[in-house]
Design an enzyme around this catalytic site. Structure first.
Site: not given
Ligand code: NDP
Length: 297
Positions: A53, A97, A120
């Site tokens: 990412k 994460q 997200d």
């Protein structure tokens, strides 16, 4: 094999090229989108994903910052990091994460992220906005990527019966909500299946578009799809394969060989949904930066 291959890799490349241009334009106006990734613990897969990412962000001209915390990090420390990133004007997107070390309360951490920086799309405010049909919400990356893949390969979900297999908060549920929206890319008639669905095949055979996010190889076989269906395989599973150098290969949830003899179009694994998820993370970061600027933040 008769199905057309929907290459997420190619579509993601196109989107990332478009984003490169958009980011360059924003930079010329003095706005450099910034993405912070937070990694807590030493899970090798998480480290790999965060690295990918960050590299993708850097390649797009997005300022990226990785905060790495040890496996013994406390919830208080992690919440402190999030508070700093929430207040940092150079950061427009924050990604924590998952999974987090077990003793950390995941929902409390997600709740602490500024919803306007929640790239997200997992913050309950954003989940609620998605559920109520808000078109300006930061939507979760994988389902958003699936909609882009469909549209960019000429499959408009509007009026179609879309069956989503899987009801997780990360993929299945937001997928269904996006498909239901009164918007381009939505307006589908949606069915959601899960492990308690009685006779999965009877339902999937009625799908014009079948989206599978289960986490188990060969969940969908050729007898479970109708001719001409579009199949999007979100699954990412490692299966042992001594003929591969690594000793395993990555497959989806769909029996690709069998189903592609019946389907009209299908995504491969790898090279399908995976690359789209990263492209959508970059897109969400750019969108967040534009919105925060408009809000004077
Ligand atoms: P979860 O394990 O959270 O959810 C799986 C879902 O599948 C559950 O709703 C479960 O039902 C349902 N399910 C399990 N077995 C069956 C079955 N036999 N028939 C019907 N439904 C079933 O997984 P995720 O949603 O997080 O991920 C799904 C897959 O997608 C995984 O392989 C994951 O690695 C992959 N993935 C890929 C991404 C990408 O970028 N390519 C991103 C995110 C995920 P129930 O709720 O009843 O338990």
């Amino acid at each position: 094999m008769s199905a057309k291959i929907i290459s997420g890799k190619d579509i993601a490349r196109t989107i990332r090229d478009e984003l490169n241009e958009q980011v360059a334009e924003l930079a010329s106006e003095g706005l450099v989108p910034g993405l912070a990734t937070v990694l807590a613990g030493d899970d090798p897969a998480s480290r790999l994903y965060v690295g990918m990412k960050n590299r993708a962000a850097a390649e797009a001209g997005i300022h990226s910052r990785q905060v790495t915390l040890s496996a013994s990090t406390t919830e208080v420390e992690l919440l402190g990091v999030i508070a700093e990133l929430n207040a940092d004007p150079a950061i427009h997107g924050i990604l924590v994460q998952l999974p987090l070390p077990r003793r950390i309360d995941e929902s409390r951490v997600l709740l602490a992220i500024d919803p306007d920086k929640d790239v997200d799309g997992f913050h309950p405010i954003n989940v609620g906005r998605l559920a109520t049909g808000d078109l300006d919400v930061l939507a979760p990356c994988t389902p958003r990527g699936v909609i882009e893949m469909l549209l960019r390969s000429g499959v408009d979900p509007s009026g179609k019966h879309v069956v989503v297999v899987g009801r997780s908060n990360i993929v299945g549920k937001p997928m269904a909500l996006l498909l239901l929206r009164r918007a381009h890319g939505g307006n589908a008639t949606v069915s959601v299946a899960h492990s308690r669905t009685a006779d999965l095949g009877a339902l999937t055979r009625t799908a014009d578009v079948l989206i599978v996010a289960v986490g188990w190889p060969n969940t969908i076989t050729r007898d479970m799809v109708k001719p001409g269906v579009t199949v999007i395989d979100v699954g990412t599973n490692r299966v042992d394969d001594p003929t591969c150098e690594r000793g395993y290969r990555v497959v989806g949830d769909v029996d690709f060989e069998g189903v592609s003899e019946v389907a009209g179009a299908i995504t491969p694994v790898p090279g399908g949904v995976g690359p789209m998820t990263i492209a959508m993370l970059l897109a969400n970061t750019v969108e967040a930066a534009i919105r925060l600027r408009a809000a004077g933040r």
